[in-house]
Design a protein around this motif. Sequence first.
Motif, PDB file in Angstrom:
ATOM      1  N   SER A 151       0.845  -1.202   0.058  1.00  0.00           N
ATOM      2  CA  SER A 151      -0.068   0.015   0.079  1.00  0.00           C
ATOM      3  C   SER A 151       0.838   1.199   0.008  1.00  0.00           C
ATOM      4  O   SER A 151       0.595   2.229  -0.907  1.00  0.00           O
ATOM      5  N   ARG A 152       1.825   1.242   0.810  1.00  0.00           N
ATOM      6  CA  ARG A 152       2.832   2.450   0.922  1.00  0.00           C
ATOM      7  C   ARG A 152       3.625   2.675  -0.259  1.00  0.00           C
ATOM      8  O   ARG A 152       3.808   3.863  -0.733  1.00  0.00           O
ATOM      9  N   HIS A 153       4.194   1.520  -0.846  1.00  0.00           N
ATOM     10  CA  HIS A 153       4.755   1.549  -2.178  1.00  0.00           C
ATOM     11  C   HIS A 153       3.813   2.001  -3.336  1.00  0.00           C
ATOM     12  O   HIS A 153       4.234   2.855  -4.047  1.00  0.00           O
ATOM     13  N   GLU A 154       2.566   1.716  -3.341  1.00  0.00           N
ATOM     14  CA  GLU A 154       1.787   2.368  -4.209  1.00  0.00           C
ATOM     15  C   GLU A 154       1.503   3.849  -4.035  1.00  0.00           C
ATOM     16  O   GLU A 154       1.549   4.456  -4.989  1.00  0.00           O
ATOM     17  N   GLN A 155       1.416   4.235  -3.091  1.00  0.00           N
ATOM     18  CA  GLN A 155       1.303   5.623  -2.604  1.00  0.00           C
ATOM     19  C   GLN A 155       2.400   6.539  -2.955  1.00  0.00           C
ATOM     20  O   GLN A 155       2.509   7.617  -3.782  1.00  0.00           O
ATOM     21  N   LEU A 156       3.778   5.805  -3.010  1.00  0.00           N
ATOM     22  CA  LEU A 156       5.072   6.403  -3.260  1.00  0.00           C
ATOM     23  C   LEU A 156       4.910   6.613  -4.754  1.00  0.00           C
ATOM     24  O   LEU A 156       5.263   7.742  -5.141  1.00  0.00           O
ATOM     25  N   GLU A 157       4.669   5.406  -5.528  1.00  0.00           N
ATOM     26  CA  GLU A 157       4.728   5.534  -6.852  1.00  0.00           C
ATOM     27  C   GLU A 157       3.680   6.503  -7.657  1.00  0.00           C
ATOM     28  O   GLU A 157       3.981   7.393  -8.357  1.00  0.00           O
ATOM     29  N   PHE A 158       2.560   6.865  -7.135  1.00  0.00           N
ATOM     30  CA  PHE A 158       1.564   7.703  -7.377  1.00  0.00           C
ATOM     31  C   PHE A 158       2.100   8.942  -6.999  1.00  0.00           C
ATOM     32  O   PHE A 158       1.923   9.838  -7.903  1.00  0.00           O
ATOM     33  N   LEU A 159       2.707   9.294  -5.961  1.00  0.00           N
ATOM     34  CA  LEU A 159       3.311  10.595  -5.487  1.00  0.00           C
ATOM     35  C   LEU A 159       4.369  10.918  -6.667  1.00  0.00           C
ATOM     36  O   LEU A 159       4.487  12.173  -6.809  1.00  0.00           O
ATOM     37  N   LYS A 160       5.194  10.046  -6.951  1.00  0.00           N
ATOM     38  CA  LYS A 160       6.340  10.304  -7.894  1.00  0.00           C
ATOM     39  C   LYS A 160       5.593  10.785  -9.284  1.00  0.00           C
ATOM     40  O   LYS A 160       6.198  11.696  -9.903  1.00  0.00           O
ATOM     41  N   TRP A 161       4.695   9.915  -9.539  1.00  0.00           N
ATOM     42  CA  TRP A 161       3.963  10.429 -10.872  1.00  0.00           C
ATOM     43  C   TRP A 161       3.590  11.736 -10.904  1.00  0.00           C
ATOM     44  O   TRP A 161       3.560  12.425 -11.781  1.00  0.00           O
ATOM     45  N   ASP A 162       2.818  11.946  -9.881  1.00  0.00           N
ATOM     46  CA  ASP A 162       2.081  13.473  -9.709  1.00  0.00           C
ATOM     47  C   ASP A 162       3.068  14.385  -9.666  1.00  0.00           C
ATOM     48  O   ASP A 162       2.842  15.434 -10.320  1.00  0.00           O
ATOM     49  N   VAL A 163       4.370  14.235  -9.082  1.00  0.00           N
ATOM     50  CA  VAL A 163       5.123  15.382  -9.223  1.00  0.00           C
ATOM     51  C   VAL A 163       5.989  15.558 -10.269  1.00  0.00           C
ATOM     52  O   VAL A 163       5.979  16.563 -10.941  1.00  0.00           O
ATOM     53  N   SER A 164       6.164  14.185 -11.060  1.00  0.00           N
ATOM     54  CA  SER A 164       6.657  14.411 -12.451  1.00  0.00           C
ATOM     55  C   SER A 164       5.986  15.067 -13.320  1.00  0.00           C
ATOM     56  O   SER A 164       6.448  15.360 -14.379  1.00  0.00           O
ATOM     57  N   GLN A 165       4.568  14.818 -13.272  1.00  0.00           N
ATOM     58  CA  GLN A 165       3.523  15.388 -14.208  1.00  0.00           C
ATOM     59  C   GLN A 165       3.144  16.982 -13.713  1.00  0.00           C
ATOM     60  O   GLN A 165       2.629  17.469 -14.826  1.00  0.00           O
ATOM     61  N   SER A 166       3.476  17.400 -12.559  1.00  0.00           N
ATOM     62  CA  SER A 166       3.084  18.726 -12.144  1.00  0.00           C
ATOM     63  C   SER A 166       3.946  19.518 -13.118  1.00  0.00           C
ATOM     64  O   SER A 166       5.026  19.622 -12.992  1.00  0.00           O
ATOM     65  N   SER A 167       3.300  20.937 -13.520  1.00  0.00           N
ATOM     66  CA  SER A 167       4.153  21.744 -14.240  1.00  0.00           C
ATOM     67  C   SER A 167       3.853  22.996 -13.107  1.00  0.00           C
ATOM     68  O   SER A 167       2.975  23.844 -13.238  1.00  0.00           O
ATOM     69  N   VAL A 168       4.919  22.942 -12.296  1.00  0.00           N
ATOM     70  CA  VAL A 168       4.924  23.929 -11.181  1.00  0.00           C
ATOM     71  C   VAL A 168       5.626  25.331 -11.732  1.00  0.00           C
ATOM     72  O   VAL A 168       7.007  25.343 -11.679  1.00  0.00           O
ATOM     73  N   LYS A 169       5.132  25.957 -12.384  1.00  0.00           N
ATOM     74  CA  LYS A 169       5.740  27.295 -12.880  1.00  0.00           C
ATOM     75  C   LYS A 169       4.792  28.573 -12.750  1.00  0.00           C
ATOM     76  O   LYS A 169       3.682  28.486 -12.802  1.00  0.00           O
ATOM     77  N   LEU A 170       5.705  29.689 -12.520  1.00  0.00           N
ATOM     78  CA  LEU A 170       5.030  30.892 -12.431  1.00  0.00           C
ATOM     79  C   LEU A 170       5.329  31.447 -13.611  1.00  0.00           C
ATOM     80  O   LEU A 170       6.389  31.728 -14.377  1.00  0.00           O
ATOM     81  N   THR A 171       4.061  31.890 -14.459  1.00  0.00           N
ATOM     82  CA  THR A 171       4.109  32.453 -15.751  1.00  0.00           C
ATOM     83  C   THR A 171       3.433  33.534 -15.809  1.00  0.00           C
ATOM     84  O   THR A 171       3.007  34.377 -14.837  1.00  0.00           O
ATOM     85  N   ALA A 172       3.962  34.530 -16.921  1.00  0.00           N
ATOM     86  CA  ALA A 172       3.304  35.819 -17.232  1.00  0.00           C
ATOM     87  C   ALA A 172       2.115  35.605 -18.026  1.00  0.00           C
ATOM     88  O   ALA A 172       2.097  35.693 -19.420  1.00  0.00           O
ATOM     89  N   ALA A 173       1.065  35.286 -17.434  1.00  0.00           N
ATOM     90  CA  ALA A 173      -0.430  35.393 -17.739  1.00  0.00           C
ATOM     91  C   ALA A 173      -0.409  34.225 -18.624  1.00  0.00           C
ATOM     92  O   ALA A 173      -1.322  34.055 -19.731  1.00  0.00           O
ATOM     93  N   GLY A 174       0.294  33.077 -18.308  1.00  0.00           N
ATOM     94  CA  GLY A 174       0.340  31.871 -19.243  1.00  0.00           C
ATOM     95  C   GLY A 174       1.039  31.888 -20.716  1.00  0.00           C
ATOM     96  O   GLY A 174       1.078  30.853 -21.384  1.00  0.00           O
TER      97      GLY A 174
END
Length: 397
Positions: free
Chosen positions: A341-364
């Motif tokens: 269960s914890r291994h699955e949580q970790l894998e989902f968290l890794k995927w979520d972070v890798s897919q997140s576009s954490v950027k500050l933009t100028a109106a996109g």
Amino acid sequence: MQTGGVDDYHNFIFSVASLKPSTMRSSDLPNEGGQLDHRFQPIFIWMKILGISLTGERRFIGNVYDLLMLAITLASNTASITLMLVEPDRPKQEDLSIITSYTFTQILYIDNLNFILLVVGAHLMLLCQTRRHWKKLWATLLEVQVYLNRKILNRSFVIALLLIPEAIMIGLVVPLDVIGLPLYQQLVEVVSCATKIYAISGMILFCMCGWIASDLFQVLLKQLNDDPSNSSLCLKTVKKRYQQVCQLIDDINQCFGFIVLFLITYMMASVVMVCFVAVVEFQHYDSTAVPWLYVRDWILLIQHVINLIAITFIPHTINIQNQQIHLALGRIEIDSRIDSSRHEQLEFLKWDVSQSSVKLTAAGLFDITPRLFPKLIGITMTYVIILFQFQSSEKTT
């Protein structure tokens, strides 16, 4: 970027949004300890003086005052460009009367128009977009304030020092620039230059909120690195905190995206014009000319560089921190046979972070990164050369 959250978070946002705008104040929002509300109180007061109410209050007198301040911004800058067109003889041109080229004169007009677009655009965005989205941003800040300490909050307010170069420009340079003008024109020019405080105030708010988001990422990264065995690490908590910071960054983009776009566009164009004017003034240097003309150009150029560094440094730091969080998660190893269960949580968290576009933009429209500096240098050199060729061609004709 759209980020998911836990049900309690959505219920919190819904409860905040359900408050009546006519009665809502910053103190009405849940605020355990009140440290964030206390730290931002000077900002709320300052913005209210400028006619931008961020606390959600909607009173008739307040709305009239807000519209009055907007009218002053519009009137002073409209009068400034009108007087420049109707009465073109200004101290700058009188002191350097030998500079009579059409290109040089048009650059002065364009520079003035560029300034007007900045201050009017920033004022309108603060009055409409930022004030409308601030409630959601403030709710997110209150949600994450439990992770903030006094050191982080104190450091975020260092950004307010960006007001100092602007105060120097308004208090020292502008009065020298209007010497010799009629009294009414001096008043118009001083008020017009002072309205730039709206754009600077928006930039300071953007940097303060961005710095808080960066510090939250740093705290999360420290938590990941301080527990090498990861035996006590709660992945659900890490995921929740990561999503809250992502939500904060999304809210910052919605609040300040267009203001940052106006600022970067203005600084890009202004640097080109200031460099061109400085080159022309140096070419026609006269020992009898007023020295502060050259000093003024340098002060303005340095001011643009400082502001651009402030705008780009925090988004760049956030991007690096997000990559470091992804690497820190990659170093965590959980045996799926022992704790599936914890291994699955970790894998989902890794995927979520890798897919997140954490950027500050100028109106996109584009990402805010230090790569703007090479572009600025290239644009400046290109257009200064082109403008200088235009000016040289006038002499030959």
